[in-house]
Motif scaffolding. Structure first.
Motif, short mmCIF file in Angstrom:
data_model
loop_
_atom_site.label_atom_id
_atom_site.label_comp_id
_atom_site.label_asym_id
_atom_site.label_seq_id
_atom_site.Cartn_x
_atom_site.Cartn_y
_atom_site.Cartn_z
N GLY A 151 0.83 -1.20 0.00
CA GLY A 151 0.00 0.00 0.00
C GLY A 151 0.86 1.25 0.00
N LEU A 152 1.91 1.25 0.82
CA LEU A 152 2.84 2.38 0.84
C LEU A 152 3.58 2.50 -0.49
N LEU A 153 3.98 1.33 -1.04
CA LEU A 153 4.71 1.35 -2.30
C LEU A 153 3.84 1.89 -3.43
N SER A 154 2.56 1.55 -3.39
CA SER A 154 1.63 2.04 -4.40
C SER A 154 1.53 3.56 -4.38
N ASP A 155 1.56 4.15 -3.20
CA ASP A 155 1.52 5.61 -3.09
C ASP A 155 2.86 6.23 -3.49
N LEU A 156 3.94 5.45 -3.36
CA LEU A 156 5.28 5.98 -3.62
C LEU A 156 5.65 5.91 -5.11
N ILE A 157 5.51 4.73 -5.71
CA ILE A 157 5.98 4.56 -7.10
C ILE A 157 4.83 4.48 -8.10
N GLY A 158 3.60 4.43 -7.61
CA GLY A 158 2.46 4.40 -8.52
C GLY A 158 1.69 3.10 -8.47
N ARG A 159 0.43 3.19 -8.89
CA ARG A 159 -0.45 2.00 -8.87
C ARG A 159 0.02 0.96 -9.89
N LYS A 160 0.34 1.42 -11.10
CA LYS A 160 0.65 0.50 -12.19
C LYS A 160 1.90 -0.33 -11.90
N LYS A 161 2.97 0.32 -11.48
CA LYS A 161 4.21 -0.42 -11.21
C LYS A 161 4.02 -1.40 -10.06
N THR A 162 3.32 -0.98 -9.01
CA THR A 162 3.07 -1.88 -7.89
C THR A 162 2.19 -3.05 -8.32
N PHE A 163 1.21 -2.76 -9.15
CA PHE A 163 0.29 -3.78 -9.65
C PHE A 163 1.05 -4.89 -10.38
N PHE A 164 1.89 -4.50 -11.33
CA PHE A 164 2.57 -5.51 -12.14
C PHE A 164 3.74 -6.16 -11.40
N LEU A 165 4.34 -5.45 -10.48
CA LEU A 165 5.34 -6.08 -9.62
C LEU A 165 4.68 -7.16 -8.76
N SER A 166 3.50 -6.87 -8.26
CA SER A 166 2.74 -7.84 -7.47
C SER A 166 2.33 -9.04 -8.31
N ILE A 167 1.89 -8.77 -9.56
CA ILE A 167 1.51 -9.87 -10.46
C ILE A 167 2.69 -10.80 -10.70
N PHE A 168 3.87 -10.22 -10.92
CA PHE A 168 5.06 -11.04 -11.18
C PHE A 168 5.34 -11.99 -10.01
N PHE A 169 5.36 -11.46 -8.79
CA PHE A 169 5.65 -12.30 -7.63
C PHE A 169 4.48 -13.23 -7.32
N HIS A 170 3.26 -12.79 -7.62
CA HIS A 170 2.09 -13.64 -7.44
C HIS A 170 2.21 -14.89 -8.32
N CYS A 171 2.55 -14.68 -9.59
CA CYS A 171 2.67 -15.81 -10.51
C CYS A 171 3.88 -16.68 -10.18
N ALA A 172 5.01 -16.03 -9.88
CA ALA A 172 6.22 -16.79 -9.58
C ALA A 172 6.05 -17.66 -8.34
N SER A 173 5.46 -17.09 -7.28
CA SER A 173 5.27 -17.87 -6.05
C SER A 173 4.22 -18.95 -6.23
N SER A 174 3.17 -18.66 -7.02
CA SER A 174 2.11 -19.64 -7.25
C SER A 174 2.67 -20.87 -7.96
N ILE A 175 3.49 -20.64 -8.98
CA ILE A 175 4.09 -21.77 -9.71
C ILE A 175 5.09 -22.51 -8.84
N SER A 176 5.87 -21.76 -8.07
CA SER A 176 6.90 -22.38 -7.23
C SER A 176 6.31 -23.28 -6.15
N ILE A 177 5.11 -22.96 -5.67
CA ILE A 177 4.48 -23.76 -4.62
C ILE A 177 4.35 -25.22 -5.06
N ALA A 178 4.09 -25.44 -6.34
CA ALA A 178 3.92 -26.81 -6.85
C ALA A 178 5.20 -27.62 -6.73
N PHE A 179 6.34 -26.95 -6.60
CA PHE A 179 7.62 -27.66 -6.54
C PHE A 179 8.28 -27.54 -5.16
#
Length: 554
Positions: A151-179
Motif C-alpha cells: 500500500g505504501l509502495l503504491s503511493d510511492l511509485i504508482g499504482r501500475k508499477k506496484t500492480f505488475f510487480l505484485s503480479i510477477f511475484f504472485h505468478c512466480a510464487s504460485s508456480i513455485s508452490i507446486a515444486f
C-alpha cells in the motif's frame, strides 16, 4: 474543476472506464484461485500407518493376504465418531499382534477423492495436523504485510508499477508452490504468495475505482467480487478434474502469467499522477478517455482545487477522543475483524463438512454470488445498517443452529449442518461487501483513508485467526468436531451484528467531513442539519480500500 467533476463530465462509467475496469478485475480471478486452493491441496485424506517394510502397501485392500498382514501390523482404534478403523498413528512393535505399539513413520492414503494432496505428500498427519492451520494463518499474515508495505509502495511509485510487480511475484510464487521440497518451503512460498496476492487485488481494485465516477463506486466495488466468484467456480471445476495437487496448482498458476501483457493496456492512475504533480501525463489519460467516450473537454481541465491538496488533515486516533467516536470506531473495527474471520473461516471449513467436497465448494460459491447480487439490489434500498446487521445475524444464527443436528441427530442429519453452513456463508459474504461501503461512509473525510487502513488491519488479523477456528474440530476432536467451528463463527457474528446497531445509518445522508461532523453525525434526522448532497462534495471514494476476501480478500 474537481477530479470527480471531471469523471462526471467524462461519463461516470463510460466505455473507456469499463474497459480498464474489466482488465483491472481479471486478476481477482487468480487471487481467488490462490486464496481458496487450500480447501483442496490441504485436505487430509483418510489414512493409516503403512506396514513397515511392505513396499507396495496401499490404503485400498489388495486381497485377503494383504488384509492379514495389515491387521497383524496395524491396531484398530475408534475415531471421534466411534467408528473402528485402522490406526492413523501407531503400529505394533512386532509383526505379531500384541498390546505394545509405537508411532509409525510412514503412511498410506485413500486416493478415492484426491490422488495427491500437499499434506499427504509431506505426511502432515497425527501430531503434525496443526500445520494445516499454521500454513493458512501464515498466508494471511503475508496478506497483512502486503497490505501495509505494498500500500505504501503504491503511493510511492504508482499504482501500475506496484500492480505488475505484485503480479510477477504472485505468478512466480504460485508456480513455485507446486515444486516445494518440504513443508517449510511450502509455507514460506505461501507467505510470499499472500503478500503478492494482496498487492494484486488491492492495486487492481484502486486502479479500477479511481477512474469510476462517484455514483458508480458502490456498484463497481461489489462487481469486482463477482470476478472473485468466477475464479472460485473455475477453481472448483479444475479441482474436480485434476485430483493431483501439483497438477491443480500449476493449472491455476501458469495461465495468469498472461496478465503481465496487460502492462500495455492499463494506464497509470490519473488521480495518482496528479497527486505527484505529473499533470501532463494525467491529462493525456483523461483526454484519451474523453476520445473513447466521445466527450469534448475544455482546453484546461486541471487547477489547484482538482485534488483538494490543501484540505485539512487529521489523525485516525482523533476518532477516539470522545465516547461517541470511541464506541463507533471500536464497533467498526470489531465488525471488520469478525466478518473477515467468519468469511475466510467458513470458506476453509468446507473441507471439514460431510458430503462431497466439490459439491459443497460449488454450493458455497453459489451462495456467495447470490449474496453479492442481493447487495447490489438492496444496498441503496434498505440502507447499510439494516442490511449489514441482518446479514450478520442471518449467518450467525445459521451457524449456531448447527449444534442441534450434531447433539440430537445422527449421521443421516449431516446435510442439515452443511445447509446451515452454506447459509452462514451467504450472510458472511454479504456482510463483507457491505462493511466496506458502510465504514467508508462513517469515517469523516479527513481520516477516511487512515480509518479504512486501520479497519483493513483488523480484518487481516481476523483472517490470520480464521484457520485455527476452522480447524478447531480437527485439533480438539469429540462429538462437536464438525459443529464447533461453526458455533464459534456464529457466536461472534451475532455479537458483532448486534453491536452494529450502535452505528448510525448513512444512506441518503450528508456524510461527515471533519471530526466535529463525526461527533454529531447520526444524532439528528433533521433535514436542515443533514441533507442529501452530491457525492462530489463529500469527496468520498467508497472504493479506496481493498477487500479482500485479505481481503481483506486481499
Amino acid at each position: 474543476m474537481k477530479f470527480d467533476d471531471i469523471l462526471t463530465h467524462l461519463g461516470e462509467f463510460g466505455p473507456y472506464q469499463k474497459r480498464i475496469y474489466v482488465l483491472a478485475c481479471i486478476p481477482a480471478i487468480s487471487v481467488a484461485f490462490q486464496t481458496l486452493l487450500p480447501v483442496f491441496y490441504l485436505a487430509i485424506p483418510d489414512n493409516r500407518c503403512a506396514v513397515p517394510g511392505l513396499a507396495n502397501d496401499t490404503y485400498k485392500s489388495q486381497g485377503s493376504a494383504h488384509d492379514i498382514i495389515v491387521n497383524r501390523t496395524i491396531p484398530w482404534e475408534r475415531n471421534d465418531d466411534g467408528v473402528s478403523k485402522l490406526s492413523e498413528c501407531n503400529v505394533y512393535t512386532n509383526f505379531t499382534a500384541g498390546n505394545e505399539t509405537q508411532e509409525c513413520t510412514s503412511w498410506v492414503y485413500d486416493k478415492t477423492t484426491f490422488t495427491s494432496t500437499a499434506l499427504a505428500q509431506f505426511n502432515i498427519v497425527c501430531g503434525n495436523k496443526g500445520w494445516r492451520a499454521t500454513s493458512n494463518s501464515i498466508t494471511f499474515a503475508g496478506s497483512l504485510v502486503g497490505a501495509i508495505f505494498l500500500g505504501l509502495l503504491s503511493d510511492l511509485i504508482g499504482r501500475k508499477k506496484t500492480f505488475f510487480l505484485s503480479i510477477f511475484f504472485h505468478c512466480a510464487s504460485s508456480i513455485s508452490i507446486a515444486f516445494a521440497p518440504n513443508m517449510v518451503g511450502f509455507v514460506a512460498l505461501r507467505f510470499i504468495n499472500g503478500v503478492s496476492s494482496t498487492g494484486v487485488f488491492m492495486t487492481s481494485f484502486v486502479i479500477g475505482m479511481e477512474l469510476v465516477g462517484p455514483s458508480k463506486r458502490v456498484l463497481a466495488g461489489i462487481v469486482i467480487e463477482l470476478f472473485w466468484c468466477l475464479g472460485l467456480f473455475i477453481l472448483g471445476a479444475l479441482a474436480y478434474a485434476l485430483r493431483d495437487w501439483q497438477h491443480l496448482q500449476l493449472a491455476v498458476s501458469v495461465p495468469p502469467v498472461l496478465m503481465l501483457l496487460m502492462w500495455w493496456f492499463i494506464p497509470e492512475s490519473a488521480r495518482w499522477l496528479l497527486s505527484r504533480g505529473r499533470d501532463a501525463e494525467a491529462e493525456q489519460i483523461i483526454r484519451k478517455a474523453a476520445e473513447v467516450n466521445g466527450v469534448d473537454l475544455p482546453p484546461k481541465i486541471f487547477d489547484k482545487s482538482t485534488l483538494d491538496v490543501n484540505q485539512p488533515r487529521a489523525k485516525v486516533w482523533e476518532m477516539f477522543t470522545t465516547p461517541v467516536l470511541l464506541i463507533r470506531t471500536l464497533v467498526i473495527f470489531v465488525n471488520w475483524f469478525v466478518v473477515s474471520m467468519v468469511y475466510y473461516g467458513l470458506g476453509l471449513n468446507v473441507q471439514n463438512l460431510s458430503g462431497d467436497i466439490y459439491l459443497n465448494f460449488t454450493i458455497a460459491n453459489i451462495m456467495e454470488t447470490i449474496a453479492y447480487a442481493l447487495c447490489i439490489i438492496l444496498l441503496d434500498r434498505t440502507g447499510r445498517k439494516k442490511l449489514h446487521c441482518g446479514s450478520m445475524m442471518l449467518g450467525g444464527i445459521a451457524c449456531l443452529l448447527t449444534m442441534f443436528p450434531v447433539m440430537y441427530g445422527d449421521s443421516s442429519h449431516a446435510w442439515i449442518t452443511t445447509t446451515l453452513s452454506m447459509i452462514g456463508k451467504l450472510g458472511a459474504s454479504a456482510a463483507f461487501a457491505i462493511i466496506y461501503v458502510f465504514s467508508a461512509e462513517l469515517f469523516p473525510t479527513v481520516v477516511r483513508s487512515s480509518g479504512m487502513g486501520a479497519s483493513s488491519t483488523f480484518a487481516r488479523v481476523g483472517g490470520i485467526i480464521s484457520p485455527y477456528v476452522a480447524d478447531l474440530g480437527l485439533l480438539v476432536g469429540g462429538d462437536l468436531k464438525v459443529a464447533l467451528p461453526l458455533i464459534v463463527f456464529g457466536a461472534v457474528s451475532v455479537g458483532a451484528g448486534l453491536l452494529s446497531l450502535l452505528l448510525p445509518e448513512t444512506l441518503n445522508r450528508k456524510l461527515p467531513e471533519t471530526i466535529d461532523d463525526a461527533k454529531v453525525f447520526g444524532r439528528t434526522n433533521s433535514s436542515t442539519d443533514y441533507y442529501l448532497d452530491t457525492l462530489e462534495d463529500t469527496d468520498i471514494d467508497k472504493g479506496s480500500s481493498s477487500k479482500k476476501k485479505e481481503s481483506d480478500k486481499f
